[in-house]
Each structure stands twice: as C-alpha cells, then as structure tokens.
Design a protein around this motif. Structure first.
Motif, short mmCIF file in Angstrom:
data_model
loop_
_atom_site.label_atom_id
_atom_site.label_comp_id
_atom_site.label_asym_id
_atom_site.label_seq_id
_atom_site.Cartn_x
_atom_site.Cartn_y
_atom_site.Cartn_z
N THR A 87 0.84 -1.21 0.00
CA THR A 87 0.00 0.00 0.00
C THR A 87 0.87 1.25 0.00
O THR A 87 0.65 2.18 -0.78
CB THR A 87 -0.94 0.00 1.23
N ILE A 88 1.90 1.29 0.86
CA ILE A 88 2.76 2.50 0.87
C ILE A 88 3.58 2.54 -0.42
O ILE A 88 3.81 3.63 -0.98
CB ILE A 88 3.64 2.60 2.15
N MET A 89 3.98 1.39 -0.92
CA MET A 89 4.72 1.40 -2.20
C MET A 89 3.86 1.98 -3.32
O MET A 89 4.33 2.79 -4.12
CB MET A 89 5.18 -0.02 -2.55
N ALA A 90 2.60 1.57 -3.34
CA ALA A 90 1.69 2.10 -4.37
C ALA A 90 1.55 3.62 -4.21
O ALA A 90 1.46 4.35 -5.22
CB ALA A 90 0.33 1.42 -4.26
N MET A 91 1.57 4.10 -2.97
CA MET A 91 1.48 5.56 -2.78
C MET A 91 2.72 6.25 -3.36
O MET A 91 2.62 7.35 -3.90
CB MET A 91 1.30 5.90 -1.30
N THR A 92 3.88 5.62 -3.27
CA THR A 92 5.09 6.24 -3.84
C THR A 92 5.05 6.25 -5.37
O THR A 92 5.85 6.92 -6.01
CB THR A 92 6.40 5.56 -3.38
N ARG A 93 4.14 5.48 -5.94
CA ARG A 93 3.96 5.49 -7.41
C ARG A 93 2.81 6.40 -7.83
O ARG A 93 2.61 6.65 -9.01
CB ARG A 93 3.62 4.09 -7.94
N ASP A 94 2.02 6.83 -6.87
CA ASP A 94 0.80 7.59 -7.17
C ASP A 94 1.17 9.01 -7.59
O ASP A 94 1.84 9.73 -6.84
CB ASP A 94 -0.05 7.61 -5.88
N PRO A 95 0.73 9.41 -8.79
CA PRO A 95 1.08 10.77 -9.27
C PRO A 95 0.65 11.87 -8.29
O PRO A 95 1.19 12.98 -8.35
CB PRO A 95 0.32 10.90 -10.59
N ALA A 96 -0.26 11.57 -7.39
CA ALA A 96 -0.68 12.58 -6.42
C ALA A 96 0.48 13.01 -5.52
O ALA A 96 0.47 14.11 -4.96
CB ALA A 96 -1.83 12.04 -5.57
N TYR A 97 1.47 12.13 -5.36
CA TYR A 97 2.57 12.43 -4.43
C TYR A 97 3.88 12.75 -5.14
O TYR A 97 4.79 13.29 -4.50
CB TYR A 97 2.80 11.23 -3.50
N VAL A 98 4.01 12.37 -6.40
CA VAL A 98 5.32 12.41 -7.05
C VAL A 98 5.54 13.75 -7.76
O VAL A 98 4.78 14.14 -8.65
CB VAL A 98 5.47 11.27 -8.08
N MET A 99 6.56 14.45 -7.33
CA MET A 99 6.96 15.67 -8.02
C MET A 99 8.04 15.28 -9.04
O MET A 99 9.04 14.65 -8.70
CB MET A 99 7.54 16.64 -6.97
N THR A 100 7.76 15.63 -10.29
CA THR A 100 8.67 15.23 -11.37
C THR A 100 9.38 16.48 -11.88
O THR A 100 8.73 17.50 -12.15
CB THR A 100 7.86 14.59 -12.53
N THR A 101 10.68 16.41 -11.98
CA THR A 101 11.43 17.58 -12.42
C THR A 101 12.73 17.12 -13.09
O THR A 101 12.90 15.93 -13.36
CB THR A 101 11.69 18.54 -11.22
N ARG A 102 13.57 18.06 -13.37
CA ARG A 102 14.85 17.70 -13.98
C ARG A 102 15.91 18.62 -13.39
O ARG A 102 15.69 19.82 -13.25
CB ARG A 102 14.75 17.91 -15.49
N LEU A 103 17.03 18.05 -13.02
CA LEU A 103 18.12 18.87 -12.50
C LEU A 103 18.97 19.35 -13.67
O LEU A 103 19.24 18.59 -14.59
CB LEU A 103 18.99 18.06 -11.53
N ASP A 104 19.36 20.60 -13.60
CA ASP A 104 20.25 21.14 -14.62
C ASP A 104 21.66 21.20 -14.06
O ASP A 104 21.85 21.37 -12.84
CB ASP A 104 19.81 22.57 -15.00
N ALA A 105 22.63 21.12 -14.95
CA ALA A 105 24.01 21.29 -14.51
C ALA A 105 24.12 22.64 -13.81
O ALA A 105 23.54 23.63 -14.26
CB ALA A 105 24.95 21.22 -15.71
N GLY A 106 24.81 22.67 -12.68
CA GLY A 106 24.92 23.92 -11.93
C GLY A 106 23.90 24.02 -10.81
O GLY A 106 23.90 24.99 -10.05
N GLU A 107 23.03 23.01 -10.70
CA GLU A 107 22.07 22.98 -9.60
C GLU A 107 22.47 21.87 -8.61
O GLU A 107 23.04 20.86 -9.00
CB GLU A 107 20.66 22.68 -10.11
N MET A 108 22.09 22.10 -7.38
CA MET A 108 22.26 21.05 -6.37
C MET A 108 20.96 20.94 -5.60
O MET A 108 20.38 21.94 -5.19
CB MET A 108 23.41 21.39 -5.42
N VAL A 109 20.52 19.71 -5.45
CA VAL A 109 19.31 19.50 -4.67
C VAL A 109 19.75 19.03 -3.27
O VAL A 109 20.74 18.32 -3.12
CB VAL A 109 18.38 18.48 -5.38
N ILE A 110 19.06 19.56 -2.26
CA ILE A 110 19.32 19.17 -0.87
C ILE A 110 18.02 18.65 -0.29
O ILE A 110 16.99 19.32 -0.43
CB ILE A 110 19.79 20.38 -0.04
N PHE A 111 18.04 17.48 0.29
CA PHE A 111 16.80 16.98 0.89
C PHE A 111 17.09 16.18 2.14
O PHE A 111 18.17 15.64 2.32
CB PHE A 111 15.99 16.16 -0.13
N ASP A 112 16.07 16.14 2.98
CA ASP A 112 16.14 15.35 4.21
C ASP A 112 15.90 13.90 3.81
O ASP A 112 14.77 13.49 3.57
CB ASP A 112 15.08 15.84 5.20
#
Ligand code: OGA
Ligand code: ZN
Length: 377
Positions: A305-330
């Motif tokens: 059930t939680i795995m299906a939630m991680t596939r659910d478009p309601a939760y997934v933010m889709t993006t693309r990192l560009d060269a020169g960017e750094m993502v920081i996350f907990d």
C-alpha cells in the motif's frame, strides 16, 4: 513583578508572573540546575546529583531585580537564577529551539520553482541567507541551490558550510554516474524508483546533497515525494497499514565485496510523542522479510500500500536537475528517484554527500544565535 511561593514541604517553588502565568519548580530540579554547578566556559554541568539528598529543601526564596535567589536548608549555598532562564525552563515545557520547525507537507503540486532556493554564492558568503535557506530546507525537506561552480568539490563546500560530512561505505562523497562494475543501482543507467538512501545503516544519513555536474543524456529526470505527507495520508486512509509499518521492524541490507551492512528498522518511525519522524523506504535494499509467516500477508498488504502511494502521481513531483544545480533533501523524510537514461546520448554526473540532521540543526541554532547577537549590537 514575579512572586515566589515555597510549598508547605519546602520541596517546590511556585512562581507567579504579573500576567497570571504560574510554574512550579521541584527543589531538586532547581538544585540540579543551579548555575554554580556549571563550568563557566564549557557550560557543562559539574554538579554531582548524588551529593545532595533527593528530598532537598528550600529554606528561602526571594526576587532581587531580575533574579530569583534561593537559599537551601542543608547547604551553605545561594543559588541565583535569572528570570529569563526560569521562564524558558518551566517544567513540562520544551525550551525554544530555533531548529524546531514545523514540516510543511507537500504533494505533487509542488514544483521546482516553489522550492526554497538560494545561490551558492549567497550561501557561502552570507550567514543570513544560509540561515533562511536551512530553515526553508528543513521545513519543506527539499531545496535547491543554483549557480554552483562547475567543480566537483562545489557541493562539498556548501555541505561543509553546514556541518561535517557523513562518510559512508560509498565514501565521503559519491559519484552518481553509469559505471562499469557498479555496486549500487544508482551507478547504472537504470531507473531508480522513489527511495530513501541507506536505511540499511544503523542511522540513515540525514540531509543529502546531490550536485548535478552534467545531465546531457536522454532521460535521467528526477522525482521526489514527501514521505511525511505519504505517511500522514496513510494514517488517515488505512490506519492498520500505518500501524504495521510503524511497528514492524524489517531487515535492510547492502552487501558487496567489502561490506555487509544490515539493520532492522520500521518503514515509518514515530518519535516519543507519536509523530512521524522518519520514513525509510528502499525496495532495492529491503532484505528478505523475516516476520512469522502468519504475519506476512498483513505486512505485505501494508508495505504494498505504501509502495503504491510512492507510485501515485498525487505524491510524485517530477522535475529535472540542470548542470549547476544542487538538490538538498532530508533523506529521512523525502524520497528521491530518477528515470532511466541512455548513456550513449550524453553524460550524466551527480556528485553526492550527506550531512546528518544533528549537524544541520546545530548550524541553524548557531546561525540564529549569531544573527540575534549581530542584530542586538
Ligand atoms: C542515489 C540516487 C539519483 C539520481 O545516488 O542514491 O538516488 O538522480 N541518485 O541519479
Ligand atoms: Zn538515492
């Protein structure tokens, strides 16, 4: 003015503030925290609690200016407490912590543009910018640094401005690129479903820094999801599943020629107050479940059930990192993933490192203190 009242047994002191607030302080608590018992430079306690009786009594208490002055029944000691200290340390109340921020949950409607963002130059040069950014990154659990130098060590320089790096079996830093002889799916060109890194460790690394040095291959887009939002929604929609995930430790394992690092953890971690403090989700290093057979169906149902939630478009933010960017996350909250990429079409290279939550929070507190001092000066 504050007034002080000693209890009939001389073992509590009640303070009453002019606005009617009151607080009761046990005598043993006051004795344990008498400023005379602390080293003036290190601020560490040198007082030995076993040197006084547990039922220590207050002989007298009086307010002198902004201080409360206590004399003890069996000790020739005068204890002086500032009113500010007493107000900040009312029993039963957590004292204020600049690093204690309320997480702002997010779902797929959050875009890269909405994220807390700062330039590398500002973060390196300006304490105020760093403070604001760290508080923002902690609140959202995900943030972006832009204007990163095209230098493989640039991510480390920012991370080190926050705290010392958390080394793991993958090194102080790690190169995310398609490599021959990979020991980790991240080092292939395959898709990585949403996951948190290294739940097989005794303590999964806290904040993750991924500096995008090149992202020229076809594919390789990034995904993120807020594990706290998923957990909060699961608690609403399926409390049985939530409870199983919060109470059943399952094994996680990484192994290669040099390491075999294993730990049982729950997928959802609750703190002592019952609030979700951590999410560990990594299907690729989840090991072989070892709960009794009769519990497996129920656990698999919850886990799926939680795995299906991680596939659910309601939760997934889709993006693309560009060269020169750094993502920081907990990494103990936000899940991250990537789409497969085709290495024959271009080069993709991220460089990663980690700073644990404790160091991250410490930097927020020290910056808060310094900025307040600077403002007051
Ligand atoms: C990782 C990872 C994401 C990416 O290295 O753990 O998840 O975009 N990488 O390659
Ligand atoms: Zn990862």
């Amino acid at each position: 003015m504050v007034t002080a009242h000693i209890g009939a047994d001389h073992r509590t002191l009640t303070l009453v503030w002019p606005d009617g607030q009151t607080a009761a302080y046990p005598a043993i608590f006051l004795r344990d925290n008498c400023p005379s018992g602390f080293h003036p430079q290190t601020l560490e306690r040198e007082f030995d609690l076993t040197s006084v009786p547990l039922d220590i009594q207050i002989a007298s208490a009086g307010v002198e200016g902004r201080e409360l002055v206590i004399r003890w029944a069996t000790e020739d000691l005068v204890s002086r407490f500032s009113q500010d200290w007493l107000e900040a340390h009312k029993p039963g109340q957590r004292f204020t912590d600049p690093a204690s921020v309320r997480p702002k949950l997010w779902r797929s409607d959050l875009t890269k543009q909405d994220l807390p963002r700062a330039s590398a130059r500002d973060l390196l040069a300006n304490d105020e910018a760093l403070f604001d950014f760290l508080v923002g990154a902690k609140t959202t659990g995900l943030a972006i640094v832009d204007g990163m130098a095209n230098d493989a060590d640039a991510g480390m320089s920012i991370a080190r401005r926050i705290g010392f790096l958390r080394e793991t079996n993958f090194g102080v830093t790690f190169e995310v690129m398609s490599k021959p002889d990979p020991n980790n799916l991240a080092y292939t060109s395959h898709a990585l479903p949403l996951h948190t890194d290294l739940p097989n460790q005794e303590l999964a690394p806290g904040y993750q820094f991924l500096h995008c040095l090149a992202n020229d291959a076809e594919g390789g887009g990034s995904t993120f999801a807020d594990g706290f939002a998923i957990a909060a929604d699961l608690a609403q929609s399926d409390l049985d599943a939530f409870d199983l995930l919060a109470n059943t430790p399952v094994p996680f394992r990484f192994q290669d020629g040099d390491y075999d690092i294993r730990k049982h953890h729950t997928v959802i971690q609750l703190d002592n107050g019952g609030t979700v403090s951590e999410v560990r989700f990594n299907a690729h290093i989840a090991s072989v479940f070892d709960m009794p057979a009769e519990q497996m169906d129920a656990y698999y149902r919850a886990y799926r059930t939680i795995m299906a939630m991680t596939r659910d478009p309601a939760y997934v933010m889709t993006t693309r990192l560009d060269a020169g960017e750094m993502v920081i996350f907990d990494n103990r909250r936000a899940l991250h993933g990537r789409a497969a990429f085709d290495p024959s079409t271009g080069f993709r290279h991220l460089r990663g490192c980690y700073v644990d939550r404790g160091e991250f929070d410490s930097r927020i507190r020290v910056l808060s203190r310094r900025l307040k001092t600077a403002l007051a000066a």
